[in-house]
Design a protein around this motif. Sequence first.
Motif, PDB file in Angstrom:
ATOM      1  N   PRO A   2       5.138   2.796   4.200  1.00  0.00           N
ATOM      2  CA  PRO A   2       5.396   4.414   2.820  1.00  0.00           C
ATOM      3  C   PRO A   2       6.011   4.076   2.083  1.00  0.00           C
ATOM      4  N   LYS A   3       7.743   3.070   2.309  1.00  0.00           N
ATOM      5  CA  LYS A   3       7.958   2.761   1.464  1.00  0.00           C
ATOM      6  C   LYS A   3       7.842   1.500   0.268  1.00  0.00           C
ATOM      7  N   GLU A   4       6.829   1.009   1.203  1.00  0.00           N
ATOM      8  CA  GLU A   4       6.253   0.114   0.350  1.00  0.00           C
ATOM      9  C   GLU A   4       5.221   0.902  -1.005  1.00  0.00           C
ATOM     10  N   ALA A   5       4.520   1.393  -0.479  1.00  0.00           N
ATOM     11  CA  ALA A   5       3.827   2.490  -1.369  1.00  0.00           C
ATOM     12  C   ALA A   5       3.916   3.041  -2.019  1.00  0.00           C
ATOM     13  N   LEU A   6       5.428   3.743  -2.302  1.00  0.00           N
ATOM     14  CA  LEU A   6       5.976   4.362  -3.300  1.00  0.00           C
ATOM     15  C   LEU A   6       6.248   2.700  -4.297  1.00  0.00           C
ATOM     16  N   ASN A   7       7.129   1.922  -3.477  1.00  0.00           N
ATOM     17  CA  ASN A   7       7.435   1.056  -4.518  1.00  0.00           C
ATOM     18  C   ASN A   7       6.227   0.284  -5.579  1.00  0.00           C
ATOM     19  N   SER A   8       5.181   0.398  -5.407  1.00  0.00           N
ATOM     20  CA  SER A   8       4.059  -0.009  -6.016  1.00  0.00           C
ATOM     21  C   SER A   8       3.634   0.998  -6.917  1.00  0.00           C
ATOM     22  N   LEU A   9       3.690   2.417  -6.311  1.00  0.00           N
ATOM     23  CA  LEU A   9       3.054   3.175  -7.341  1.00  0.00           C
ATOM     24  C   LEU A   9       4.708   3.460  -8.869  1.00  0.00           C
ATOM     25  N   LEU A  10       5.441   3.163  -7.941  1.00  0.00           N
ATOM     26  CA  LEU A  10       6.469   3.352  -9.768  1.00  0.00           C
ATOM     27  C   LEU A  10       6.431   2.114 -10.492  1.00  0.00           C
ATOM     28  N   SER A  11       6.281   1.072  -9.502  1.00  0.00           N
ATOM     29  CA  SER A  11       5.435  -0.572 -10.195  1.00  0.00           C
ATOM     30  C   SER A  11       5.016  -0.042 -12.035  1.00  0.00           C
ATOM     31  N   LYS A  12       4.066   0.533 -11.304  1.00  0.00           N
ATOM     32  CA  LYS A  12       2.434   0.371 -11.875  1.00  0.00           C
ATOM     33  C   LYS A  12       2.923   1.504 -12.280  1.00  0.00           C
TER      34      LYS A  12
ATOM     35  N   GLU B  66       6.007   2.113 -14.511  1.00  0.00           N
ATOM     36  CA  GLU B  66       6.700   1.521 -15.179  1.00  0.00           C
ATOM     37  C   GLU B  66       5.600   0.973 -15.822  1.00  0.00           C
ATOM     38  N   GLU B  67       4.563   0.589 -15.789  1.00  0.00           N
ATOM     39  CA  GLU B  67       3.554  -0.148 -16.285  1.00  0.00           C
ATOM     40  C   GLU B  67       3.128   0.920 -17.545  1.00  0.00           C
ATOM     41  N   LEU B  68       2.516   2.133 -16.759  1.00  0.00           N
ATOM     42  CA  LEU B  68       1.668   2.839 -17.819  1.00  0.00           C
ATOM     43  C   LEU B  68       2.632   3.614 -18.573  1.00  0.00           C
ATOM     44  N   ILE B  69       4.064   3.897 -18.271  1.00  0.00           N
ATOM     45  CA  ILE B  69       4.376   4.637 -19.337  1.00  0.00           C
ATOM     46  C   ILE B  69       5.188   3.275 -20.596  1.00  0.00           C
ATOM     47  N   LYS B  70       4.845   2.353 -20.017  1.00  0.00           N
ATOM     48  CA  LYS B  70       5.529   1.214 -21.294  1.00  0.00           C
ATOM     49  C   LYS B  70       4.119   0.805 -22.249  1.00  0.00           C
ATOM     50  N   ILE B  71       2.911   1.133 -21.834  1.00  0.00           N
ATOM     51  CA  ILE B  71       1.778   1.179 -22.311  1.00  0.00           C
ATOM     52  C   ILE B  71       1.419   2.700 -23.064  1.00  0.00           C
ATOM     53  N   PHE B  72       1.635   3.398 -22.721  1.00  0.00           N
ATOM     54  CA  PHE B  72       1.657   5.261 -23.050  1.00  0.00           C
ATOM     55  C   PHE B  72       3.194   4.907 -23.749  1.00  0.00           C
ATOM     56  N   GLU B  73       3.731   4.390 -23.649  1.00  0.00           N
ATOM     57  CA  GLU B  73       5.344   4.525 -25.624  1.00  0.00           C
ATOM     58  C   GLU B  73       4.086   3.884 -26.628  1.00  0.00           C
TER      59      GLU B  73
END
Length: 107
Positions: A81-91, A93-100
């Motif tokens: 779960p902790k690793e999965a959460l980190n993966s989600l947060l990274s993803k 961040e990537e999508l926020i940059k694309i959205f910006e």
Amino acid sequence: MEELLKALTDTLEKFELTNSEIKIYSLLLKEQLTPRQIAKKLNLSERVVREKLKHLLELGLVERELINRGWLGYIYKAKAPKEALNSLLSKMEELIKIFEKEANRIL
């Protein structure tokens, strides 16, 4: 402005997990399984399971390993779960940059 809201909605929808995806992730936390095994245990079609696994892989919640048991296939396991959460947060961040970038283009 409507275009901007559409882009935001599309971004957020990528993180929505269905009940089936949640059940698959929970099952894979307990044991490593093939799509066929998951389908049998959860009473889902193998096609649906493969579709859901693809989304879980894209989000970084599960990982797969190529196996050779007289046939080639994949066995899946859930990330902790902790690793999965980190993966989600990274993803995210990537999508926020694309959205910006999209927002800057629209505005």
